[in-house]
Design a protein around this motif. Structure first.
Motif, mmCIF file in Angstrom:
data_model
loop_
_atom_site.group_PDB
_atom_site.id
_atom_site.type_symbol
_atom_site.label_atom_id
_atom_site.label_comp_id
_atom_site.label_asym_id
_atom_site.label_seq_id
_atom_site.Cartn_x
_atom_site.Cartn_y
_atom_site.Cartn_z
ATOM 1 N N LYS A 92 49.325 -26.661 20.202
ATOM 2 C CA LYS A 92 48.155 -27.497 19.916
ATOM 3 C C LYS A 92 46.886 -26.653 19.840
ATOM 4 C CE LYS A 92 49.994 -31.730 21.985
ATOM 5 N NZ LYS A 92 49.834 -32.728 23.080
ATOM 6 N N VAL A 93 46.806 -25.627 20.681
ATOM 7 C CA VAL A 93 45.660 -24.705 20.621
ATOM 8 C C VAL A 93 45.649 -23.973 19.283
ATOM 9 C CG1 VAL A 93 44.572 -22.682 21.667
ATOM 10 C CG2 VAL A 93 45.632 -24.415 23.123
ATOM 11 N N PHE A 94 46.832 -23.515 18.856
ATOM 12 C CA PHE A 94 46.941 -22.890 17.528
ATOM 13 C C PHE A 94 46.466 -23.857 16.444
ATOM 14 C CE2 PHE A 94 49.881 -19.763 19.374
ATOM 15 C CZ PHE A 94 49.506 -18.618 18.681
ATOM 16 N N LEU A 95 46.923 -25.087 16.522
ATOM 17 C CA LEU A 95 46.586 -26.080 15.498
ATOM 18 C C LEU A 95 45.079 -26.335 15.433
ATOM 19 C CD1 LEU A 95 47.649 -28.061 13.389
ATOM 20 C CD2 LEU A 95 47.903 -29.772 15.198
ATOM 21 N N ILE A 96 44.432 -26.410 16.597
ATOM 22 C CA ILE A 96 42.977 -26.625 16.623
ATOM 23 C C ILE A 96 42.259 -25.474 15.944
ATOM 24 C CG2 ILE A 96 40.958 -26.784 18.133
ATOM 25 C CD1 ILE A 96 42.752 -28.244 20.144
ATOM 26 N N MET A 97 42.636 -24.231 16.282
ATOM 27 C CA MET A 97 41.980 -23.067 15.679
ATOM 28 C C MET A 97 42.241 -22.997 14.175
ATOM 29 S SD MET A 97 42.120 -19.892 18.379
ATOM 30 C CE MET A 97 43.898 -19.867 18.594
ATOM 31 N N MET A 98 43.452 -23.348 13.758
ATOM 32 C CA MET A 98 43.780 -23.310 12.333
ATOM 33 C C MET A 98 43.018 -24.376 11.561
ATOM 34 S SD MET A 98 47.895 -22.540 12.614
ATOM 35 C CE MET A 98 48.212 -22.546 10.866
ATOM 36 N N CYS A 99 42.849 -25.547 12.164
ATOM 37 C CA CYS A 99 42.063 -26.600 11.495
ATOM 38 C C CYS A 99 40.610 -26.167 11.317
ATOM 39 C CB CYS A 99 42.139 -27.897 12.303
ATOM 40 S SG CYS A 99 43.744 -28.716 12.236
ATOM 41 N N ILE A 100 40.057 -25.544 12.371
ATOM 42 C CA ILE A 100 38.673 -25.056 12.283
ATOM 43 C C ILE A 100 38.555 -23.947 11.250
ATOM 44 C CG2 ILE A 100 36.812 -23.927 13.556
ATOM 45 C CD1 ILE A 100 37.868 -25.296 16.084
ATOM 46 N N SER A 101 39.578 -23.087 11.177
ATOM 47 C CA SER A 101 39.535 -21.915 10.293
ATOM 48 C C SER A 101 39.709 -22.263 8.824
ATOM 49 C CB SER A 101 40.621 -20.915 10.704
ATOM 50 O OG SER A 101 40.475 -20.539 12.047
ATOM 51 N N GLN A 102 40.049 -23.518 8.530
ATOM 52 C CA GLN A 102 40.164 -23.923 7.124
ATOM 53 C C GLN A 102 38.808 -23.938 6.430
ATOM 54 O OE1 GLN A 102 42.368 -27.681 7.587
ATOM 55 N NE2 GLN A 102 44.049 -26.745 6.462
ATOM 56 N N TYR A 103 37.739 -23.891 7.203
ATOM 57 C CA TYR A 103 36.389 -23.901 6.645
ATOM 58 C C TYR A 103 35.704 -22.586 7.008
ATOM 59 C CZ TYR A 103 37.565 -28.852 6.513
ATOM 60 O OH TYR A 103 38.198 -30.048 6.292
ATOM 61 N N PRO A 104 35.873 -21.543 6.175
ATOM 62 C CA PRO A 104 35.263 -20.238 6.470
ATOM 63 C C PRO A 104 33.737 -20.345 6.522
ATOM 64 C CG PRO A 104 36.876 -20.088 4.680
ATOM 65 C CD PRO A 104 36.621 -21.534 4.905
ATOM 66 N N PHE A 105 33.134 -19.469 7.300
ATOM 67 C CA PHE A 105 31.679 -19.460 7.414
ATOM 68 C C PHE A 105 31.123 -18.152 6.865
ATOM 69 C CE2 PHE A 105 33.577 -18.118 11.426
ATOM 70 C CZ PHE A 105 32.954 -16.896 11.665
ATOM 71 N N GLY A 106 29.880 -18.200 6.439
ATOM 72 C CA GLY A 106 29.210 -17.025 5.900
ATOM 73 C C GLY A 106 27.726 -17.297 5.766
ATOM 74 N N LEU A 107 27.023 -16.388 5.119
ATOM 75 C CA LEU A 107 25.577 -16.541 4.926
ATOM 76 C C LEU A 107 25.311 -17.414 3.703
ATOM 77 C CD1 LEU A 107 24.420 -12.866 5.544
ATOM 78 C CD2 LEU A 107 24.883 -14.656 7.212
ATOM 79 N N LYS A 108 24.306 -18.253 3.812
ATOM 80 C CA LYS A 108 23.937 -19.137 2.701
ATOM 81 C C LYS A 108 22.442 -19.115 2.494
ATOM 82 C CE LYS A 108 27.798 -22.418 2.927
ATOM 83 N NZ LYS A 108 28.278 -22.172 1.555
ATOM 84 N N ALA A 109 22.030 -19.171 1.219
ATOM 85 C CA ALA A 109 20.619 -19.299 0.861
ATOM 86 C C ALA A 109 20.316 -20.771 0.640
ATOM 87 C CB ALA A 109 20.313 -18.497 -0.411
ATOM 88 N N ALA A 110 19.287 -21.273 1.322
ATOM 89 C CA ALA A 110 18.897 -22.686 1.247
ATOM 90 C C ALA A 110 20.012 -23.608 1.695
ATOM 91 C CB ALA A 110 18.440 -23.034 -0.169
ATOM 92 N N GLY A 111 20.981 -23.073 2.449
ATOM 93 C CA GLY A 111 22.076 -23.885 2.948
ATOM 94 C C GLY A 111 23.086 -24.278 1.891
ATOM 95 N N MET A 112 22.942 -23.770 0.654
ATOM 96 C CA MET A 112 23.817 -24.194 -0.442
ATOM 97 C C MET A 112 24.512 -23.040 -1.152
ATOM 98 S SD MET A 112 21.540 -27.203 -2.251
ATOM 99 C CE MET A 112 20.139 -26.106 -2.513
ATOM 100 N N TYR A 113 23.799 -21.937 -1.367
ATOM 101 C CA TYR A 113 24.313 -20.859 -2.211
ATOM 102 C C TYR A 113 24.888 -19.750 -1.334
ATOM 103 C CZ TYR A 113 21.263 -23.385 -5.395
ATOM 104 O OH TYR A 113 20.643 -24.381 -6.116
ATOM 105 N N ASP A 114 26.144 -19.403 -1.581
ATOM 106 C CA ASP A 114 26.802 -18.348 -0.818
ATOM 107 C C ASP A 114 26.178 -16.998 -1.150
ATOM 108 O OD1 ASP A 114 28.649 -20.014 0.464
ATOM 109 O OD2 ASP A 114 29.950 -20.017 -1.302
#
Length: 373
Positions: free
Chosen positions: A327-349
């Motif tokens: 279940k811990v694996f599943l929680i981390m995998m669900c969160i990891s489906q949405y990669p994070f990074g830097l964005k300009a104006a919150g919209m442009y990668d």
């Protein structure tokens, strides 16, 4: 093998350097009772004056389009610098929180495998930071010297003294002395701002590398107490997400302003060099590319490494763990489906794709302007 204790000592030196920068920008060494707490805005007042001098120079301006573009670039660059300075002053507590968190990670010896991985990646990042701190000031300083030299040679005034008219085809010695001081001071202001942003950004890349190593260690038989190790990974994952959100919120306007202004700079600088092939503008071009390219590289590395978290978790032998661990694996995998990074104006990668697109747009914009001129 890298020693995490030595990395900790080196980070303390870096942290003290960054804290000194924040204190200097906030003029915290001045008595609070004299300025009623407004001493932290002295640098902003200075930058507003710098920008006002560019507007007065435009008022008296009677030169070429090339020189008008240079004044506009300098003016927008000062606005960008003012935003970075304001971010440091307003978010001092958040920046200290990030630095304290990173410092604490240097002292985490819970698992030997984590200590070894962190020592290696932290040492590499500190080596890169040493090189960067030496290069960035040199690039900005040489760019400022190049602009000053061009201005003196062509009698071109970028920062005029308010109240004193700029004379055409006559000596403007007072204006040149005045703008010389301004242009020389800008590298001393912009470099510390870049150092804070880049240091924290590089450490996030190192921490993501450590996190990936931790996931790979889950399959190694020499790991003691895998259940506790998995929960340490989960806690570390949550901490990275939380601290990166703070980092993104702190530098939201900086990312937006820097991405937008750097795009404008690249478009204009290509046209300037194409219009007048002068080597004196090459350092300015390098400074702009260094600033924008580094931001895009940050965004690319952070996004690509966060994108691989899901794959790394899936490739582990998660099926050998008990149900609660899965279940811990599943929680981390669900969160990891949405990669994070830097964005300009919150919209442009902000990534390498943005860098390539901006450079292509710069060439196209240069070709269009050169056709009409």
């Amino acid at each position: 093998m890298a020693d995490l204790t030595k990395c900790y000592s080196e980070f303390i030196r870096i942290e003290n350097f960054l804290n000194n920068i924040i204190n200097i920008f906030g003029f915290s060494f001045l008595p609070r009772r004299i300025f009623f707490g407004f001493q932290k805005y002295i640098f902003l007042v200075v930058l507003l004056y710098y920008n006002a001098t560019t507007y007065t120079a435009l008022y008296y301006f009677n030169g070429s389009m090339l020189e008008a573009f240079v004044i506009i670039m300098i003016s927008v660059g000062i606005v960008q610098l003012a935003v970075k300075t304001l971010v440091l002053l307003i978010n001092e507590n958040e920046l200290n929180e990030l630095l304290l968190w990173i410092r604490g990670l240097h002292r985490d010896h819970t698992f030997g495998l984590i200590t070894q991985s962190a020592g290696i990646h932290f040492k590499n990042i500190q080596f890169i930071l040493k090189i960067f701190h030496k290069i960035i000031f040199a690039v900005y300083f040489v760019a400022a010297i190049g602009v000053i030299a061009y201005a003196i040679y062509t009698n071109f005034v970028i920062h005029s003294i308010p109240g004193i008219p700029v004379k055409q085809n006559q000596s403007n010695i007072y204006h040149h002395i005045h703008q010389g001081f301004i242009l020389i001071s800008i590298p001393f202001i912009i470099t510390p701002c870049e150092c804070i942003l880049v240091t924290i950004g590089f450490y996030f890349i190192a921490l993501l590398n450590v996190f990936h190593d931790m996931i790979k260690h889950l399959d190694k038989p020499n790991v003691e107490n895998k259940k506790q190790f998995l929960r340490t990974i989960y806690t570390f994952h949550c901490a990275i997400l939380k601290k990166f959100e703070i980092f993104n919120n702190v530098y939201f306007y900086v990312f937006t302003m820097q991405a937008g202004s750097s795009s404008l700079f690249i478009m204009l600088i290509f046209y300037i060099i194409r219009l007048k092939m002068n080597l004196i503008f090459v350092p300015l071009l390098l400074g702009i590319f260094l600033q924008f390219g580094l931001l895009c590289i940050f965004g690319e590395f952070i996004f690509s490494k966060s994108e691989k978290i899901f794959t790394d978790l899936y490739l582990t032998k998660w099926y050998e763990f008990d149900l609660s661990d899965q279940k811990v694996f599943l929680i981390m995998m669900c969160i990891s489906q949405y990669p994070f990074g830097l964005k300009a104006a919150g919209m442009y990668d902000i990534n390498i794709i943005m860098f390539v697109q901006v450079v292509k747009a710069g060439f196209s914009f240069c070709a269009i302007l050169y056709t009409f001129t």
